[in-house]
Motif scaffolding. Structure first.
Motif, PDB file in Angstrom:
ATOM      1  N   ARG A   1       0.830  -1.203   0.000  1.00  0.00           N
ATOM      2  CA  ARG A   1       0.000   0.000   0.000  1.00  0.00           C
ATOM      3  C   ARG A   1       0.864   1.253   0.000  1.00  0.00           C
ATOM      4  O   ARG A   1       0.580   2.213  -0.703  1.00  0.00           O
ATOM      5  CB  ARG A   1      -0.949   0.001   1.194  1.00  0.00           C
ATOM      6  CG  ARG A   1      -2.077  -0.990   1.070  1.00  0.00           C
ATOM      7  CD  ARG A   1      -2.913  -1.053   2.329  1.00  0.00           C
ATOM      8  NE  ARG A   1      -4.041  -1.962   2.155  1.00  0.00           N
ATOM      9  CZ  ARG A   1      -4.813  -2.388   3.142  1.00  0.00           C
ATOM     10  NH1 ARG A   1      -4.592  -1.972   4.384  1.00  0.00           N
ATOM     11  NH2 ARG A   1      -5.807  -3.217   2.901  1.00  0.00           N
ATOM     12  N   GLU A   2       1.905   1.219   0.802  1.00  0.00           N
ATOM     13  CA  GLU A   2       2.792   2.380   0.884  1.00  0.00           C
ATOM     14  C   GLU A   2       3.587   2.565  -0.413  1.00  0.00           C
ATOM     15  O   GLU A   2       3.651   3.658  -0.960  1.00  0.00           O
ATOM     16  CB  GLU A   2       3.752   2.227   2.063  1.00  0.00           C
ATOM     17  CG  GLU A   2       4.636   3.437   2.276  1.00  0.00           C
ATOM     18  CD  GLU A   2       5.540   3.284   3.483  1.00  0.00           C
ATOM     19  OE1 GLU A   2       6.698   3.727   3.393  1.00  0.00           O
ATOM     20  OE2 GLU A   2       5.097   2.721   4.505  1.00  0.00           O
ATOM     21  N   ARG A   3       4.192   1.495  -0.895  1.00  0.00           N
ATOM     22  CA  ARG A   3       5.038   1.607  -2.084  1.00  0.00           C
ATOM     23  C   ARG A   3       4.246   2.068  -3.307  1.00  0.00           C
ATOM     24  O   ARG A   3       4.721   2.871  -4.098  1.00  0.00           O
ATOM     25  CB  ARG A   3       5.726   0.279  -2.401  1.00  0.00           C
ATOM     26  CG  ARG A   3       6.609   0.423  -3.662  1.00  0.00           C
ATOM     27  CD  ARG A   3       7.519  -0.729  -3.912  1.00  0.00           C
ATOM     28  NE  ARG A   3       8.553  -0.829  -2.894  1.00  0.00           N
ATOM     29  CZ  ARG A   3       9.438  -1.807  -2.864  1.00  0.00           C
ATOM     30  NH1 ARG A   3       9.411  -2.752  -3.784  1.00  0.00           N
ATOM     31  NH2 ARG A   3      10.336  -1.851  -1.918  1.00  0.00           N
TER      32      ARG A   3
ATOM     33  N   GLN B   1       1.267   3.586  -3.237  1.00  0.00           N
ATOM     34  CA  GLN B   1       0.370   4.691  -2.885  1.00  0.00           C
ATOM     35  C   GLN B   1      -1.104   4.329  -3.117  1.00  0.00           C
ATOM     36  O   GLN B   1      -1.863   5.088  -3.714  1.00  0.00           O
ATOM     37  CB  GLN B   1       0.744   5.957  -3.676  1.00  0.00           C
ATOM     38  CG  GLN B   1       2.117   6.503  -3.320  1.00  0.00           C
ATOM     39  CD  GLN B   1       2.186   6.933  -1.863  1.00  0.00           C
ATOM     40  OE1 GLN B   1       1.439   7.792  -1.436  1.00  0.00           O
ATOM     41  NE2 GLN B   1       3.074   6.316  -1.089  1.00  0.00           N
ATOM     42  N   ASN B   2      -1.478   3.157  -2.633  1.00  0.00           N
ATOM     43  CA  ASN B   2      -2.857   2.692  -2.765  1.00  0.00           C
ATOM     44  C   ASN B   2      -3.300   2.122  -1.427  1.00  0.00           C
ATOM     45  O   ASN B   2      -3.116   0.932  -1.162  1.00  0.00           O
ATOM     46  CB  ASN B   2      -2.974   1.644  -3.872  1.00  0.00           C
ATOM     47  CG  ASN B   2      -4.404   1.162  -4.050  1.00  0.00           C
ATOM     48  OD1 ASN B   2      -5.300   1.570  -3.319  1.00  0.00           O
ATOM     49  ND2 ASN B   2      -4.600   0.284  -5.017  1.00  0.00           N
ATOM     50  N   GLN B   3      -3.867   2.970  -0.598  1.00  0.00           N
ATOM     51  CA  GLN B   3      -4.290   2.553   0.737  1.00  0.00           C
ATOM     52  C   GLN B   3      -5.495   1.611   0.712  1.00  0.00           C
ATOM     53  O   GLN B   3      -5.857   1.055   1.744  1.00  0.00           O
ATOM     54  CB  GLN B   3      -4.592   3.778   1.600  1.00  0.00           C
ATOM     55  CG  GLN B   3      -3.360   4.625   1.865  1.00  0.00           C
ATOM     56  CD  GLN B   3      -2.219   3.813   2.468  1.00  0.00           C
ATOM     57  OE1 GLN B   3      -2.380   3.127   3.466  1.00  0.00           O
ATOM     58  NE2 GLN B   3      -1.053   3.852   1.822  1.00  0.00           N
TER      59      GLN B   3
END
Length: 153
Positions: free
Chosen positions: A104-106, A108-110
């Motif tokens: 999610r962080e890498r 940018q998709n929470q």
């Protein structure tokens, strides 16, 4: 839920079950459970990098279950019927959840695998009310089984 499933909910669940029997998805599910042994995002990228067969299989499995759980979360499937007859989604989440925050962080998709996560959380509470200790026993069994598998190169 205190209601019975509707005919439409049962029919949709049967259609989703039929999709699980599709040969390529069946192959992907088999591969995933035998090979997707990860502790961090570097493991995930090594074992199932985008563009590789492992990456394709992993995304087939994860997105199938995320989509199915989206239907559950939106009320298109009957929760008790789904939970009583479908446990593989929870096993899939248990395997994937260790790297989901990093993915999610890498990327940018929470919301990545958000439907799968939400359904798994509800399933855990649901099953613990009915069979206390079942989730812990299942996690222990999965851990033991997966520790006996050879690590993917």
């Amino acid at each position: 839920m205190d209601t019975k499933p509707t005919h439409e909910q049962a029919q949709l669940q049967l259609q989703l079950f039929e999709q699980r029997r599709e040969p390529r998805l069946r192959q992907a599910r088999d591969w995933f459970f035998k090979n997707y042994i990860v502790e961090n995002i570097d493991d995930a990228m090594r074992i199932a990098a985008p563009g590789t067969e492992g990456g394709t299989f992993t995304m087939m499995v994860l997105t199938y279950w995320d989509q199915t759980c989206a239907m559950l979360n939106y009320g298109l499937l009957h929760e008790d019927l789904f939970f009583e007859t479908t446990g593989e989604f929870f096993g899939t989440w248990e395997i994937a959840k260790v790297v989901v925050p990093q993915i999610r962080e890498r990327f940018q998709n929470q919301h990545f695998l958000g439907h799968l996560e939400k359904a798994a959380q509800r399933y855990e509470a649901w099953t613990e009310k009915r069979s206390p200790g079942h989730v812990a026993a299942m996690r222990q069994m999965m851990k033991q089984m997966r520790s006996q598998l050879p690590k993917a190169a």
